[in-house]
Design a protein around this motif. Structure first.
Motif, PDB file in Angstrom:
ATOM      1  N   LEU A  57       0.829  -1.205   0.000  1.00  0.00           N
ATOM      2  CA  LEU A  57       0.000   0.000   0.000  1.00  0.00           C
ATOM      3  C   LEU A  57       0.862   1.253   0.000  1.00  0.00           C
ATOM      4  CD1 LEU A  57      -2.698   1.466   0.230  1.00  0.00           C
ATOM      5  CD2 LEU A  57      -2.644   1.053   2.712  1.00  0.00           C
ATOM      6  N   ARG A  58       1.928   1.222   0.772  1.00  0.00           N
ATOM      7  CA  ARG A  58       2.803   2.397   0.865  1.00  0.00           C
ATOM      8  C   ARG A  58       3.417   2.729  -0.491  1.00  0.00           C
ATOM      9  NH1 ARG A  58       8.286   3.346   2.138  1.00  0.00           N
ATOM     10  NH2 ARG A  58       8.604   5.360   3.184  1.00  0.00           N
ATOM     11  N   LEU A  59       3.879   1.713  -1.218  1.00  0.00           N
ATOM     12  CA  LEU A  59       4.457   1.945  -2.535  1.00  0.00           C
ATOM     13  C   LEU A  59       3.434   2.580  -3.487  1.00  0.00           C
ATOM     14  CD1 LEU A  59       6.578  -1.288  -3.148  1.00  0.00           C
ATOM     15  CD2 LEU A  59       7.417   1.052  -2.841  1.00  0.00           C
ATOM     16  N   ALA A  60       2.191   2.106  -3.415  1.00  0.00           N
ATOM     17  CA  ALA A  60       1.138   2.660  -4.276  1.00  0.00           C
ATOM     18  C   ALA A  60       0.898   4.131  -3.958  1.00  0.00           C
ATOM     19  CB  ALA A  60      -0.144   1.852  -4.107  1.00  0.00           C
ATOM     20  N   LEU A  61       0.862   4.459  -2.678  1.00  0.00           N
ATOM     21  CA  LEU A  61       0.615   5.851  -2.279  1.00  0.00           C
ATOM     22  C   LEU A  61       1.778   6.758  -2.659  1.00  0.00           C
ATOM     23  CD1 LEU A  61      -1.029   5.346   1.228  1.00  0.00           C
ATOM     24  CD2 LEU A  61      -2.151   5.719  -0.983  1.00  0.00           C
ATOM     25  N   LEU A  62       3.007   6.258  -2.519  1.00  0.00           N
ATOM     26  CA  LEU A  62       4.169   7.064  -2.890  1.00  0.00           C
ATOM     27  C   LEU A  62       4.199   7.332  -4.394  1.00  0.00           C
ATOM     28  CD1 LEU A  62       6.967   5.533  -0.610  1.00  0.00           C
ATOM     29  CD2 LEU A  62       5.854   7.766  -0.385  1.00  0.00           C
ATOM     30  N   SER A  63       3.700   6.385  -5.178  1.00  0.00           N
ATOM     31  CA  SER A  63       3.658   6.604  -6.627  1.00  0.00           C
ATOM     32  C   SER A  63       2.667   7.707  -6.974  1.00  0.00           C
ATOM     33  CB  SER A  63       3.277   5.309  -7.347  1.00  0.00           C
ATOM     34  OG  SER A  63       1.919   4.973  -7.107  1.00  0.00           O
ATOM     35  N   LEU A  64       1.524   7.721  -6.287  1.00  0.00           N
ATOM     36  CA  LEU A  64       0.548   8.783  -6.517  1.00  0.00           C
ATOM     37  C   LEU A  64       1.105  10.126  -6.050  1.00  0.00           C
ATOM     38  CD1 LEU A  64      -2.784   7.037  -5.446  1.00  0.00           C
ATOM     39  CD2 LEU A  64      -1.895   7.385  -7.759  1.00  0.00           C
ATOM     40  N   HIS A  65       1.830  10.110  -4.943  1.00  0.00           N
ATOM     41  CA  HIS A  65       2.449  11.328  -4.434  1.00  0.00           C
ATOM     42  C   HIS A  65       3.428  11.899  -5.459  1.00  0.00           C
ATOM     43  CE1 HIS A  65       5.508  13.633  -2.184  1.00  0.00           C
ATOM     44  NE2 HIS A  65       4.490  13.996  -1.411  1.00  0.00           N
ATOM     45  N   GLY A  91     -10.405   2.925  -4.367  1.00  0.00           N
ATOM     46  CA  GLY A  91     -10.190   1.495  -4.548  1.00  0.00           C
ATOM     47  C   GLY A  91      -9.241   0.921  -3.517  1.00  0.00           C
ATOM     48  N   LEU A  92      -8.157   1.630  -3.241  1.00  0.00           N
ATOM     49  CA  LEU A  92      -7.205   1.166  -2.232  1.00  0.00           C
ATOM     50  C   LEU A  92      -7.826   1.117  -0.847  1.00  0.00           C
ATOM     51  CD1 LEU A  92      -4.039   3.124  -3.447  1.00  0.00           C
ATOM     52  CD2 LEU A  92      -4.346   0.637  -3.495  1.00  0.00           C
ATOM     53  N   ILE A 151       0.267   9.477   5.544  1.00  0.00           N
ATOM     54  CA  ILE A 151      -0.181   8.086   5.497  1.00  0.00           C
ATOM     55  C   ILE A 151       0.989   7.153   5.226  1.00  0.00           C
ATOM     56  CG2 ILE A 151      -1.657   6.449   4.270  1.00  0.00           C
ATOM     57  CD1 ILE A 151      -3.522   8.814   3.643  1.00  0.00           C
ATOM     58  N   ALA A 152       1.854   7.539   4.280  1.00  0.00           N
ATOM     59  CA  ALA A 152       3.010   6.700   3.962  1.00  0.00           C
ATOM     60  C   ALA A 152       3.914   6.535   5.186  1.00  0.00           C
ATOM     61  CB  ALA A 152       3.797   7.325   2.804  1.00  0.00           C
ATOM     62  N   ALA A 153       4.083   7.609   5.959  1.00  0.00           N
ATOM     63  CA  ALA A 153       4.891   7.517   7.188  1.00  0.00           C
ATOM     64  C   ALA A 153       4.239   6.580   8.194  1.00  0.00           C
ATOM     65  CB  ALA A 153       5.076   8.909   7.787  1.00  0.00           C
ATOM     66  N   GLY A 154       2.914   6.647   8.294  1.00  0.00           N
ATOM     67  CA  GLY A 154       2.195   5.767   9.213  1.00  0.00           C
ATOM     68  C   GLY A 154       2.307   4.305   8.806  1.00  0.00           C
ATOM     69  N   LEU A 155       2.385   4.050   7.516  1.00  0.00           N
ATOM     70  CA  LEU A 155       2.513   2.677   7.029  1.00  0.00           C
ATOM     71  C   LEU A 155       3.938   2.153   7.180  1.00  0.00           C
ATOM     72  CD1 LEU A 155       0.389   3.003   3.784  1.00  0.00           C
ATOM     73  CD2 LEU A 155      -0.240   1.712   5.831  1.00  0.00           C
ATOM     74  N   ALA A 156       4.901   3.050   7.269  1.00  0.00           N
ATOM     75  CA  ALA A 156       6.299   2.642   7.393  1.00  0.00           C
ATOM     76  C   ALA A 156       6.638   2.179   8.806  1.00  0.00           C
ATOM     77  CB  ALA A 156       7.225   3.792   6.986  1.00  0.00           C
ATOM     78  N   ARG A 157       5.806   2.539   9.762  1.00  0.00           N
ATOM     79  CA  ARG A 157       6.113   2.185  11.158  1.00  0.00           C
ATOM     80  C   ARG A 157       5.960   0.689  11.397  1.00  0.00           C
ATOM     81  NH1 ARG A 157       2.888   6.837  12.274  1.00  0.00           N
ATOM     82  NH2 ARG A 157       1.156   5.487  12.895  1.00  0.00           N
TER      83      ARG A 157
END
Length: 316
Positions: free
Chosen positions: A201-209, A251-252, A310-316
């Motif tokens: 999920l984090r990779l998907a969000l970083l791509s949109l970012h 969708g995510l 969100i990406a930071a929260g998923l990295a924890r």
């Protein structure tokens, strides 16, 4: 009939006759006096206005419909909603006519808004599919879709790459839609589809970012100097990217609902989609001005900040 009747019939008012005859022959005479080549030019001019102006405007479509949902052709039970959304958005754009590579032979050949809107959609979808493929560890169908989406949106059936004919953007993107649908069917038929992990999920969000970051940079340049490009085209390209990102976020959210809830990211997720909705939904009535770009840039900034959170929260 008396002789006076015959006389009256044969007598014509010279003033009226001259006036009528002069008016009639004047109109016909003026038309007849125009050279045929000039009539052809005038006819071609008005035909061009009707074809590229009126018909092209009628075919132009930059609506951001946030209510649509993938059907079972791309979203079988158990499939990824985000992947199906990417396929659906591409398919809908292609069905309307892929305009970034249109030639002047088509009525949409002179449009700016619709091609820009579709380029923005492609930018976000391509980034998402590539990152999603990396997240799942390189699926053959996702890899095929990602490779097809590398085709530039402006590429037509006749181009400069060997063999010079074929492989247009429209054809390649249809291949991507089919590959994404095959991926979802395989996922649905697997023994344990399940939910992906936080890294995916984090990779998907970083791509949109990253995709939105490129659009934000273009908006900043337009705010600083509106002469760097077409204001309408740039505004609609950002709208297209934000629209695709907003739909993919929806969708995510369905695909990774458990992960999002466990990491307590639901509120930030909602803030992100609201900001993206604001960008994609804004359509100025009387042309695009500097204030429109300022507003667009503000909501893009909010969306990108929320994605980072969100990406930071998923990295924890």
């Amino acid at each position: 009939m008396g002789i006076f009747d015959i006389f009256r019939r044969q007598t014509v008012n010279p003033v009226t006759a001259a006036s009528t005859d002069t008016g009639g022959t004047s109109l016909i005479g003026r038309l007849a006096a125009i050279p045929r080549w000039m009539l052809l030019i005038l006819g071609a001019f008005f035909a061009a206005i009707l074809y590229w102006g009126v018909l092209g405007s009628l075919l132009s479509d930059t609506r951001a419909d946030l209510t649509v949902r993938p059907d079972t052709t791309v979203l079988p039970p158990g499939g990824s909603v985000a992947v199906a959304t990417a396929a659906m958005l591409l398919d809908r754009a292609l069905d309307k006519g892929w305009t970034p590579n249109d030639s002047l032979l088509r009525p949409t050949g002179l449009l700016e808004d619709m091609p820009a809107f579709q380029r923005g959609q492609h930018s976000a979808i391509s980034a998402f599919v590539t990152s999603f493929d990396q997240g799942v560890g390189g699926d053959p169908e996702l890899s095929e879709a990602a490779d097809a989406l590398k085709t530039p949106p402006e590429r037509g059936w006749l181009h400069g790459d060997f063999p010079f004919i074929g492989g247009s953007a429209e054809g390649r993107y249809r291949d991507a839609v089919e590959a994404l649908a095959r991926y979802n069917r395989a996922v649905a038929e697997s023994e344990a589809p399940g939910e992906g992990d936080a890294r995916e999920l984090r990779l998907a969000l970083l791509s949109l970012h990253a995709a939105l970051g490129e659009e934000a940079g273009a908006v900043d340049r337009m705010i600083d100097d509106s002469r760097v490009g077409s204001a309408d085209a740039q505004f609609n390209e950002v709208r297209g990217a934000a629209y695709a990102a907003a739909m993919l976020m929806r969708g995510l959210r369905e695909d990774f609902g458990t992960t999002i809830g466990q990491r307590q990211l639901a509120a930030t997720w909602a803030e992100t989609t609201e900001a993206l909705d604001a960008v994609s939904g804004k359509r100025p009535t009387f042309g695009v001005g500097r204030q429109d770009f300022v507003e667009q840039g503000y909501f893009l900034m909010r969306a990108r900040e929320s994605l980072r959170t969100i990406a930071a929260g998923l990295a924890r």
